[in-house]
Design an enzyme around this catalytic site. Structure first.
Site, mmCIF file in Angstrom:
data_model
loop_
_atom_site.group_PDB
_atom_site.id
_atom_site.type_symbol
_atom_site.label_atom_id
_atom_site.label_comp_id
_atom_site.label_asym_id
_atom_site.label_seq_id
_atom_site.Cartn_x
_atom_site.Cartn_y
_atom_site.Cartn_z
ATOM 1 N N LYS A 35 0.848 -1.199 0.000
ATOM 2 C CA LYS A 35 0.000 0.000 0.000
ATOM 3 C C LYS A 35 0.884 1.250 0.000
ATOM 4 O O LYS A 35 2.097 1.154 0.231
ATOM 5 C CB LYS A 35 -0.923 -0.018 1.209
ATOM 6 N N TYR A 253 16.768 29.337 9.910
ATOM 7 C CA TYR A 253 15.545 30.062 10.256
ATOM 8 C C TYR A 253 15.343 30.073 11.764
ATOM 9 O O TYR A 253 15.547 29.064 12.434
ATOM 10 C CB TYR A 253 14.332 29.393 9.602
HETATM 11 C C1 LIG Z 1 -0.596 -1.801 6.691
HETATM 12 C C2 LIG Z 1 -1.213 -3.078 7.069
HETATM 13 C C3 LIG Z 1 -0.421 -4.220 7.289
HETATM 14 C C4 LIG Z 1 1.088 -4.177 7.269
HETATM 15 O O1 LIG Z 1 1.558 -3.543 8.441
HETATM 16 P P1 LIG Z 1 3.116 -3.498 8.786
HETATM 17 O O2 LIG Z 1 3.165 -2.990 10.171
HETATM 18 O O3 LIG Z 1 3.740 -2.562 7.801
HETATM 19 O O4 LIG Z 1 3.604 -4.886 8.627
HETATM 20 C C5 LIG Z 1 -1.062 -5.410 7.550
HETATM 21 N N1 LIG Z 1 -2.417 -5.478 7.622
HETATM 22 C C6 LIG Z 1 -3.203 -4.398 7.442
HETATM 23 C C7 LIG Z 1 -4.673 -4.534 7.555
HETATM 24 C C8 LIG Z 1 -2.631 -3.174 7.171
HETATM 25 O O5 LIG Z 1 -3.419 -2.102 6.996
#
Ligand SMILES: *Cc1c(COP(=O)(O)O)cnc(C)c1O
Length: 357
Positions: A35, A253
């Site tokens: 994702k 800054y």
């Molecule tokens: C993002 C996500 C994962 C993976 O999580 P990590 O901590 O990056 O391993 C697994 N399951 C779901 C439902 C997620 O949204």
């Protein structure tokens, strides 16, 4: 000449991480979680290095379609399911597996015109209170899904809120076991942290994300330092100028840093518009020419300043690693009060990407 900043992605580190993860959970299939554009690495660039996976999990339809159109024929799981009933047309057309977490999605499945049954991940809300049905409802929902001709295989799925911390998974595991007591069929529970630290959660399909990219799910590099996982992303730039400060001189800054004594600083071509966190305070670690030093002053849009006291040899053109193999992104994130997850996914599109095998 382009600006000296770039990201290198080690495709061999990525495929080796996947292989290692298989070893951590030898009896489970793997949803490689890609994702958020593969956690900022670029899905179209990297997915082939993960093609030994059993499936890809993501949440945008665009990303699912990209995978299908670039030739991935295996399973694709939509972690948030569909967002409107019309999405079921895409699910059918591209043969996607969908999460079901809400009643309206069940109604939509009943009314959908699909050419083949849709495989479903039934989400159990085991205590995170984000998505899913309460354990007390799961059996009834599962039975209802079983009567719907548009529904194919049903997998029970849940997600852990504390697998990366001291609270662990016990409380949620109890909820999940109770919910599924009378339900046959596959299960998918473990994210990266549970994959690493709670083998009894592995079940049929694990869902690792962050560890594929060689970053710690707990935010602490030392928690995965001995695992063999390697960082995939390296963010590098160069010094484009040097300055010599006198005692009392201020930097950047708002002049947030003030030199206690005379010393040299370097100006790095990297700022928050590249994805480096603006809230990283003076003292955030940086690697230059084989030594560690720290940032001084506020991170600007295109530049940051670093202390050159530990590296008198540093000069214009010296290579700086903002994060990567020498300096784990976890350490930078800790200094900035966040997690590696946020830094990877915030990498800016303007940073050129170089892939190495
Ligand atoms: C993002 C996500 C994962 C993976 O999580 P990590 O901590 O990056 O391993 C697994 N399951 C779901 C439902 C997620 O949204």
């Amino acid at each position: 000449m382009p600006r000296s900043i770039s990201v290198t992605l080690s495709l061999s580190a990525l495929s080796q991480n996947l292989q290692l993860i298989r070893g951590f959970a030898p009896h489970s299939k793997i949803w490689s979680v890609v994702k958020a554009n593969a956690y900022g690495h670029g899905l179209s660039r990297i997915w082939k290095s993960l093609s030994a996976t059993d499936g890809f999990a993501l949440l945008d339809f665009n990303e699912a379609i990209l995978l299908r159109e670039s030739g991935w024929k295996g399973p694709i799981l939509l972690l948030e399911g569909f967002f409107s009933p019309q999405d079921l047309l895409l699910i059918d057309q591209y043969r996607l597996t969908t999460t079901v977490h809400s009643d309206w999605q069940i109604d939509a499945l009943k009314k959908a015109k699909v050419s083949q049954p849709v495989n479903v991940y039934l989400k159990v809300n085991s205590g995170m209170n984000r998505l899913g049905f309460l354990p007390s409802r799961i059996e009834a929902v599962w039975q209802e899904l079983n009567t719907i001709s548009q529904v194919g295989e049903i997998t029970l799925m849940s997600h852990f809120a504390h697998a990366d911390g001291p609270e662990g998974v016990d409380g949620q595991m109890q909820q999940i076991l109770a919910a599924g007591e009378n339900i046959a069929g596959p299960r998918s529970l473990a994210n990266s942290a549970a994959t690493l630290w709670y083998p009894h959660t592995h079940a049929d399909w694990i869902r690792p994300g962050i560890i594929l990219y060689g970053v710690s799910p707990s935010g602490k590099w030392r928690d995965i330092a001995d695992s063999g996982l390697q960082p995939v992303m390296r963010l590098r730039s160069e010094l484009i100028a040097c300055q010599t400060l006198q005692a009392g001189d201020r930097v950047g800054y708002s002049g947030r840093y003030r030199a206690a004594q005379a010393h040299r600083i370097g100006v790095v071509a990297c700022g928050y518009a590249d994805g480096y966190p603006r809230h990283a305070p003076s003292g955030t670690p940086v690697w230059i020419d084989g030594v560690f030093t720290t940032t001084v002053g506020t991170i600007a849009m295109d530049t940051m300043m670093i202390d050159l006291t530990p590296c008198p040899q540093a000069r214009i053109g010296s290579v700086v690693e903002l994060w990567g193999d020498n300096l784990p992104v976890d350490d930078v994130a800790t200094a900035a009060g966040t997690l590696g997850y946020e830094l990877l996914t915030a990498l800016a599109p303007r940073v050129p990407v170089i892939m190495i095998e």
